[in-house]
Design a protein around this motif. Sequence first.
Motif, PDB file in Angstrom:
ATOM      1  N   ARG A 215       5.949  -4.178  -6.833  1.00 37.51           N
ATOM      2  CA  ARG A 215       4.564  -4.313  -6.454  1.00 37.51           C
ATOM      3  C   ARG A 215       4.025  -5.745  -6.675  1.00 37.51           C
ATOM      4  NH1 ARG A 215       2.150   0.289  -8.037  1.00 37.51           N
ATOM      5  NH2 ARG A 215       2.097  -0.415  -9.743  1.00 37.51           N
TER       6      ARG A 215
ATOM      7  N   ALA B 117       6.360  -0.999 -10.532  1.00 38.50           N
ATOM      8  CA  ALA B 117       5.222  -1.966 -10.685  1.00 38.50           C
ATOM      9  C   ALA B 117       5.787  -3.573 -10.379  1.00 38.50           C
ATOM     10  CB  ALA B 117       4.613  -2.097 -12.221  1.00 38.50           C
TER      11      ALA B 117
ATOM     12  N   GLU C 143       0.834  -1.332   0.013  1.00 40.63           N
ATOM     13  CA  GLU C 143       0.190   0.011   0.023  1.00 40.63           C
ATOM     14  C   GLU C 143       0.946   1.079  -0.010  1.00 40.63           C
ATOM     15  OE1 GLU C 143      -3.026   2.197   2.969  1.00 40.63           O
ATOM     16  OE2 GLU C 143      -3.194   0.074   2.917  1.00 40.63           O
TER      17      GLU C 143
ATOM     18  N   VAL D  61       4.178   5.645  -5.663  1.00 38.55           N
ATOM     19  CA  VAL D  61       4.230   5.581  -7.268  1.00 38.55           C
ATOM     20  C   VAL D  61       3.021   6.447  -7.857  1.00 38.55           C
ATOM     21  CG1 VAL D  61       3.510   3.884  -8.905  1.00 38.55           C
ATOM     22  CG2 VAL D  61       4.818   3.159  -7.297  1.00 38.55           C
ATOM     23  N   ALA D  62       1.985   6.620  -6.915  1.00 37.49           N
ATOM     24  CA  ALA D  62       0.859   7.401  -7.385  1.00 37.49           C
ATOM     25  C   ALA D  62       1.440   8.988  -7.024  1.00 37.49           C
ATOM     26  CB  ALA D  62      -0.366   7.413  -6.689  1.00 37.49           C
ATOM     27  N   GLN D  63       2.288   9.258  -6.284  1.00 38.58           N
ATOM     28  CA  GLN D  63       2.675  10.480  -5.868  1.00 38.58           C
ATOM     29  C   GLN D  63       3.775  10.776  -6.901  1.00 38.58           C
ATOM     30  OE1 GLN D  63       4.203  10.316  -1.922  1.00 38.58           O
ATOM     31  NE2 GLN D  63       2.317  10.852  -0.991  1.00 38.58           N
TER      32      GLN D  63
ATOM     33  N   ASP E  54       3.721   9.586 -10.036  1.00 37.28           N
ATOM     34  CA  ASP E  54       2.948   9.885 -11.379  1.00 37.28           C
ATOM     35  C   ASP E  54       2.358  11.303 -11.163  1.00 37.28           C
ATOM     36  OD1 ASP E  54       3.497   7.387 -12.196  1.00 37.28           O
ATOM     37  OD2 ASP E  54       1.616   6.433 -11.603  1.00 37.28           O
ATOM     38  N   VAL E  55       2.001  11.690 -10.173  1.00 37.60           N
ATOM     39  CA  VAL E  55       1.259  12.920 -10.117  1.00 37.60           C
ATOM     40  C   VAL E  55       2.431  13.934 -10.166  1.00 37.60           C
ATOM     41  CG1 VAL E  55       0.388  14.805  -8.515  1.00 37.60           C
ATOM     42  CG2 VAL E  55      -0.640  12.470  -8.873  1.00 37.60           C
TER      43      VAL E  55
ATOM     44  N   ALA F  70       2.470   1.622  -3.331  1.00 34.07           N
ATOM     45  CA  ALA F  70       1.385   2.222  -4.359  1.00 34.07           C
ATOM     46  C   ALA F  70       1.110   3.616  -4.026  1.00 34.07           C
ATOM     47  CB  ALA F  70      -0.069   1.600  -4.428  1.00 34.07           C
ATOM     48  N   ARG F  71       1.187   4.099  -2.909  1.00 37.41           N
ATOM     49  CA  ARG F  71       0.959   5.504  -2.705  1.00 37.41           C
ATOM     50  C   ARG F  71       2.082   6.352  -3.261  1.00 37.41           C
ATOM     51  NH1 ARG F  71      -1.007   4.438   2.734  1.00 37.41           N
ATOM     52  NH2 ARG F  71       1.039   4.601   3.269  1.00 37.41           N
TER      53      ARG F  71
ATOM     54  N   ARG G  60       8.533   3.754 -13.074  1.00 35.75           N
ATOM     55  CA  ARG G  60       7.048   3.320 -12.953  1.00 35.75           C
ATOM     56  C   ARG G  60       7.203   1.699 -13.251  1.00 35.75           C
ATOM     57  NH1 ARG G  60       5.391   7.790 -15.994  1.00 35.75           N
ATOM     58  NH2 ARG G  60       5.154   9.645 -14.489  1.00 35.75           N
TER      59      ARG G  60
END
Length: 178
Positions: free
Chosen positions: A54, A51, A24, A30-32, A34-35, A27-28, A47
């Motif tokens: 993950r 992945a 988790e 990676v999302a940060q 990406d943004v 994933a957060r 990225r």
Amino acid sequence: MEFSVVEMGYDRGQVDSCLADLAERLARMVAQADVAAGTNEELAGVRVAAAQLRDFLADARSDSHLPSHRMQRLIASAEEEAAGILLRARAELTAAREEARQLRDRVYAEAMQARRDFEAALHARRMRAHQVDEILRTVQVVTVPADQAPAEDGPAGAAPGQPQPDPSWVPDRSTAQV
């Protein structure tokens, strides 16, 4: 992280919970990233690696028979990789902000120069208009009655016997100064 020791290894529930928590957090991150990075192609490889990590963590959850030191190394490796992703994303964000600041400063300077140029041109136009107004104030318009038409031998006010200008002559506008 410490896990309770049970008969054959570590408590499976604690290990699974830890792996879920790490997945988790990854994933957060990676999302940060990406943004922060948007569509930056440099981070595409990062990225993909995230992945893969993950997926690896998901596979590791099902492999509860791994020795504890190997699991700890895998978790540490995943955390290091996540920290690296986050560090690179922050560096990209900082660089993008600096580039945006420089662009904003340059555009502002250009806008201020354009405004100064406009104000100077406007001032010059107003000065010319004022000069024209001054000249026009000194001009006197004299109305000549129709019965006092100019003589045939030249324009009004020309002395008799003086050479008259050629009416077909046109000034050369390419060398004329305005």
